[in-house]
Scaffold this motif. Structure first.
Motif, PDB file in Angstrom:
ATOM      1  N   LYS A 569     -31.706 -26.126 -50.715  1.00  6.75           N
ATOM      2  CA  LYS A 569     -31.315 -24.749 -51.064  1.00  6.75           C
ATOM      3  C   LYS A 569     -31.060 -24.718 -52.569  1.00  6.75           C
ATOM      4  CE  LYS A 569     -30.655 -23.269 -46.661  1.00  6.75           C
ATOM      5  NZ  LYS A 569     -30.999 -21.974 -46.049  1.00  6.75           N
ATOM      6  N   THR A 573     -29.341 -19.753 -59.408  1.00  9.01           N
ATOM      7  CA  THR A 573     -30.099 -18.524 -59.231  1.00  9.01           C
ATOM      8  C   THR A 573     -31.383 -18.592 -60.055  1.00  9.01           C
ATOM      9  OG1 THR A 573     -28.009 -17.365 -59.012  1.00  9.01           O
ATOM     10  CG2 THR A 573     -29.944 -16.018 -59.539  1.00  9.01           C
ATOM     11  N   TYR A 585     -24.695 -15.881 -58.828  1.00  2.00           N
ATOM     12  CA  TYR A 585     -24.270 -15.105 -57.652  1.00  2.00           C
ATOM     13  C   TYR A 585     -22.791 -14.744 -57.701  1.00  2.00           C
ATOM     14  CZ  TYR A 585     -21.544 -18.684 -55.301  1.00  2.00           C
ATOM     15  OH  TYR A 585     -20.549 -19.565 -54.978  1.00  2.00           O
ATOM     16  N   TYR A 628     -35.017 -15.462 -56.791  1.00  2.00           N
ATOM     17  CA  TYR A 628     -34.495 -16.164 -55.610  1.00  2.00           C
ATOM     18  C   TYR A 628     -33.005 -16.392 -55.840  1.00  2.00           C
ATOM     19  CZ  TYR A 628     -39.433 -17.286 -54.965  1.00  2.00           C
ATOM     20  OH  TYR A 628     -40.786 -17.205 -54.830  1.00  2.00           O
ATOM     21  N   GLY A 631     -28.470 -20.649 -53.224  1.00  2.00           N
ATOM     22  CA  GLY A 631     -28.302 -21.006 -51.815  1.00  2.00           C
ATOM     23  C   GLY A 631     -29.534 -20.764 -50.962  1.00  2.00           C
ATOM     24  N   PHE A 632     -30.592 -20.182 -51.575  1.00  2.00           N
ATOM     25  CA  PHE A 632     -31.782 -19.807 -50.808  1.00  2.00           C
ATOM     26  C   PHE A 632     -32.729 -20.987 -50.627  1.00  2.00           C
ATOM     27  CE2 PHE A 632     -36.225 -18.264 -50.825  1.00  2.00           C
ATOM     28  CZ  PHE A 632     -36.209 -17.506 -49.670  1.00  2.00           C
ATOM     29  N   GLN A 676     -23.694 -22.060 -45.136  1.00  2.00           N
ATOM     30  CA  GLN A 676     -22.830 -21.804 -46.294  1.00  2.00           C
ATOM     31  C   GLN A 676     -21.751 -20.782 -45.946  1.00  2.00           C
ATOM     32  OE1 GLN A 676     -25.819 -20.832 -49.475  1.00  2.00           O
ATOM     33  NE2 GLN A 676     -27.174 -21.997 -48.107  1.00  2.00           N
ATOM     34  N   ASP A 741     -27.795 -18.310 -47.223  1.00  2.93           N
ATOM     35  CA  ASP A 741     -27.910 -18.190 -48.673  1.00  2.93           C
ATOM     36  C   ASP A 741     -26.817 -17.254 -49.172  1.00  2.93           C
ATOM     37  OD1 ASP A 741     -28.939 -15.349 -49.068  1.00  2.93           O
ATOM     38  OD2 ASP A 741     -30.428 -16.139 -47.677  1.00  2.93           O
ATOM     39  N   SER A 742     -26.769 -17.044 -50.485  1.00  4.31           N
ATOM     40  CA  SER A 742     -25.640 -16.293 -51.039  1.00  4.31           C
ATOM     41  C   SER A 742     -25.803 -14.776 -50.902  1.00  4.31           C
ATOM     42  CB  SER A 742     -25.457 -16.648 -52.523  1.00  4.31           C
ATOM     43  OG  SER A 742     -26.597 -16.239 -53.254  1.00  4.31           O
TER      44      SER A 742
END
Ligand code: BGC
Length: 753
Positions: A569, A573, A585, A628, A631-632, A676, A741-742
């Protein structure tokens, strides 16, 4: 407003425990007592020159005879950049046998993500969200480096980096204080083993203290302007975690924050590090950072620079040689108190004793034969590279199946044995690298026809003929694997970029390949987040690898063919373009966050009314979302989150929040998800980030498997430095998410009383 002072709570608990089990004035460990008395005895015997010698680190000149006199006079406390065990022993012998007090030298080196077996760069390790990867990587680095006699590394770098232009984002764990704290602490533990006295332990160095990553404009060495509150909430926590993990040393940073260079910043070196955190290791400057205060305009000359850094709390000076030259007169003139010097020497000797250097100053020159590139080291490096890869796009082409019979491999990073190792690999050897090309050929054997036409020979190559050649070679393939990215030299120290697009003709290469109509799988190998929106659009799938190290090729081959499933992940960012930076984020909300009626540039009617576009916080051309988010990362399977509930709706600050939820693997491959947990303090005495990562966990599920999971979070971890710069949990309403993810997920709310 009523607040709970967490520092107070933990201090008094700690105090109670000590009162219960230790008589007055007795420290917990008798080994520590023995070391302290040895330090004191030695200190009593030392002349001023010998004391200042311990505070002096030199870089090896490569010529032992040249260094002999200095060492024999006791003027050298540490040497950096010697890696040959025979020579290390020779230098050590001079210190031990020819200097008056025989104090051994601390041999040091930048072992940043591996010594010989190179692991993914730290930013890649962070993408694994797996502290075991970091700890094992550091353990292996220490086993290899100590086998040649290196006992101190300048790692981990726990600088928060929120600007991918900054080349050094490669060296840290990304933008988030919590992720950086966890990975940094694990790295410290890996280097230092269970005890510094372990022969394979290498002293860690938490760097760069502090704020270096907030460098203006992402340009290295530049000034920073971080307020005390932001320092405490964002930049200091990973360093505090490093002290709690036992980091033996700290390094000051190059930047001046709010006008004060870190190397003479009493507030951070004395108030915070020594008094608040009780750090008892030693502090080294960065390379000539004390001397550089003259260029900063913070000291008139070397004398003043030496005085200011010694008084601020620096214990050892890296290569400027000013302490030895300038401090004798400074002490005589009363500008520096001899007590300061004694303390610095105590700190250095303490670490030398803890490392067992006095008992075992020499290294066994045969150790390296077994240690370097050991099979289990290579295996661990491959696992780290697998876990560090992040799948950013997949239209279904990945994993490649048995229907794929012809593969065209193109691009400058397919067979870049040196460049895939990344920055800071002083001791890495590219002849040991397994590149993706070599690994794929070996893995598919005769079952698949593999052609290789790189088109571009290196990442900055602009050769259009090369692009044409690669396209021609790829035309008849079932799938095109395009390996693009950055050479190692484009990231790391002093290697900053003002553009984050792929360099050279790499984007053109991908665009031309996509016109063949064949599926293009783009594999990026780079040292930072890149703005690769158009390249993603031109690709059927996109696998992102932060420079993955020695075993990167095998890891990538297995990921592409589904022998391993991506689970990484993003630790930073990815902005759509440089213009969006800073973009991270955990930002605070504006008073006018985006509401959804915003009009972007292509849709603005002619002569639109001034307030008709939505008066909120966004860019007309790039909107408000990143390419993106933090956390993605995708998988070859699908994970679904459901039933998020909390055990209570209201908590006291000393209670633990239990978040219960169900995670389901609804696809058809076994895979691992990085779960997360984020929180948001809705209203506080100062504005708080819209989301903050508080926990993460890697969960592996079989196809179709569902699991009820509980994550615990002590409410104390909602504390932050408030309007009065007090570390407190403020009562009120909070939101909590559990997601992949965030940016996704629906929050539940709770209250802290
Ligand atoms: C870097 C440090 C490094 C030191 C020693 C400096 O230029 O900023 O991170 O540890 O050199 O090589």
């Amino acid at each position: 407003m009523k607040t709970f002072n967490v520092k107070h709570i933990s201090l008094s608990l700690g105090l109670m425990a000590m009162i219960a089990c230790t008589p007055k004035n007795v420290r917990l460990s008798s080994a520590d007592d023995v070391i302290e008395s040895r330090v004191e005895n030695l200190l009593k015997m030392m002349t001023l020159e010998e004391k200042l010698g311990q505070m002096n680190q030199i870089s090896s000149s490569g010529n032992i005879d040249e260094m002999r006199d200095l060492i024999a006079r006791g003027e050298v406390g540490s040497i950096l950049n010697e890696t040959d065990p025979e020579r290390i022993n020779q230098l050590q012998k001079i210190a031990v046998e020819e200097s008056r007090l025989g104090i051994p030298i601390l041999m040091s080196r930048d072992v940043i993500h591996g010594f010989k077996t190179i692991f993914p760069i730290p930013l890649g390790q962070a993408a694994s969200f797996d502290p075991e990867i970091a700890q094992e990587g550091a353990r292996i680095a220490a086993i290899e480096a100590t086998s040649v006699g290196i006992k101190w590394t300048f790692s981990p770098m726990v600088d928060i980096a929120r600007d991918p232009r900054w080349g050094r984002c490669a060296e840290g764990y990304g933008e988030d204080p919590y992720l950086t704290s966890v990975m940094g602490a694990a790295t410290v533990k890996g280097y230092q083993a269970d005890s510094l006295s372990d022969p394979t332990a290498m002293a860690a160095c938490a760097k760069h203290f502090v704020g270096y990553g907030a460098t203006e404009g992402g340009r290295d060495y530049n000034s920073t302007g971080i307020s005390e509150r932001q320092l405490r909430n964002v930049y200091l926590p990973p360093f505090k975690a490093a002290t709690e993990a036992g980091a033996a040393t700290f390094m000051t940073s190059f930047n001046d924050n709010d006008g004060v260079p870190s190397t003479a910043n009493k507030f951070i070196l004395d108030n915070v590090l020594r008094k608040e955190w009780n750090f008892d290791g030693f502090v080294v400057t960065d390379w000539e950072s004390a001397k550089e205060m003259i260029k900063h305009g913070f000291a008139a000359d070397e004398h003043e620079a030496a005085v200011k850094s010694a008084n601020a709390g620096v214990d050892m000076e890296m290569v400027s040689y000013m302490f030895v030259k300038e401090l004798p007169s400074a002490i005589k003139q009363g500008e520096v108190d001899i007590k300061k010097i004694d303390n610095a020497v105590r700190n250095i000797l303490r670490v030398k004793y803890r490392l067992g250097l006095f008992e075992h100053p020499y290294t066994d020159t045969n150790l390296k034969d077994k240690a370097l590139y050991a099979d289990d080291h290579l295996k661990a490096a491959k696992k780290a590279a697998v876990e560090s890869a992040v799948l950013l796009k997949n239209n279904g082409i990945l994993p490649l199946g048995s229907n794929i019979k012809k593969v065209a491999i193109v691009g400058p990073m397919a067979d870049a044995s040196y460049d895939q190792l990344g920055t800071w690999i002083f001791d890495g050897e590219s002849e040991h690298t397994v590149t993706p090309l070599a690994a794929i050929r070996k893995m598919v054997g005769n079952n698949v026809n593999v052609t290789f036409e790189p088109g571009l020979t290196y990442s900055r190559d602009k050769n259009k003929d090369g692009v044409r050649r690669a396209v021609a070679a790829a035309k008849n393939a079932d799938v095109i694997l395009a390996f693009v990215g950055e050479e190692a030299i484009l990231s790391g120290e002093a290697h900053c970029l003002a553009s984050l697009e792929l360099q050279g003709a790499q984007s053109e290469l991908i665009a031309e390949l996509s016109k063949t109509g064949k599926p293009v799988v783009t594999v990026v190998i780079a040292g930072r987040p890149l703005s690769i929106g158009k390249d993603a659009d031109n690709s059927a799938a996109l696998l992102y690898n932060f420079h993955p190290g020695t075993m990167g090729g095998e890891a990538i081959a297995e990921l592409l063919w589904g022998k391993a499933v991506p689970s990484g992940k993003l630790p930073m960012t990815f902005p759509k373009s440089v213009g969006q930076i800073p973009m991270y984020y955990a930002h605070n909300n504006t008073g006018r966050p985006v509401v959804g009626n915003e009009v972007l540039i292509d849709n603005i009617p002619l002569h639109a009314g001034q307030t008709s576009l939505g008066c909120t916080s966004f860019y007309l051309d790039e909107g408000w979302t990143p390419l993106y988010p933090f956390g993605f990362g995708l998988s070859y399977t699908k994970f679904e989150y459901s039933n998020l509930t909390l055990d209570k709706t209201t908590y006291n600050a000393n209670e633990t929040i239990k978040a219960n939820f169900t995670l389901a693997n609804t696809g058809n491959m076994e895979a691992t998800e990085v779960v997360q947990l984020y929180t948001h303090d809705i209203a506080a005495s100062v504005t708080r980030p819209v989301k903050e990562l508080k926990r993460f966990e890697r969960v592996t599920l079989k196809p179709g498997e569902k699991k009820d999971i509980t994550i615990e979070l002590p409410a104390q971890e909602l504390a932050f430095y408030n309007i009065d710069n007090q570390y407190v949990v403020e009562p009120g309403q909070f939101e909590l998410w559990v997601s992949g993810d965030s940016q996704s997920g629906t929050p539940v709310t709770f209250e802290v009383k």
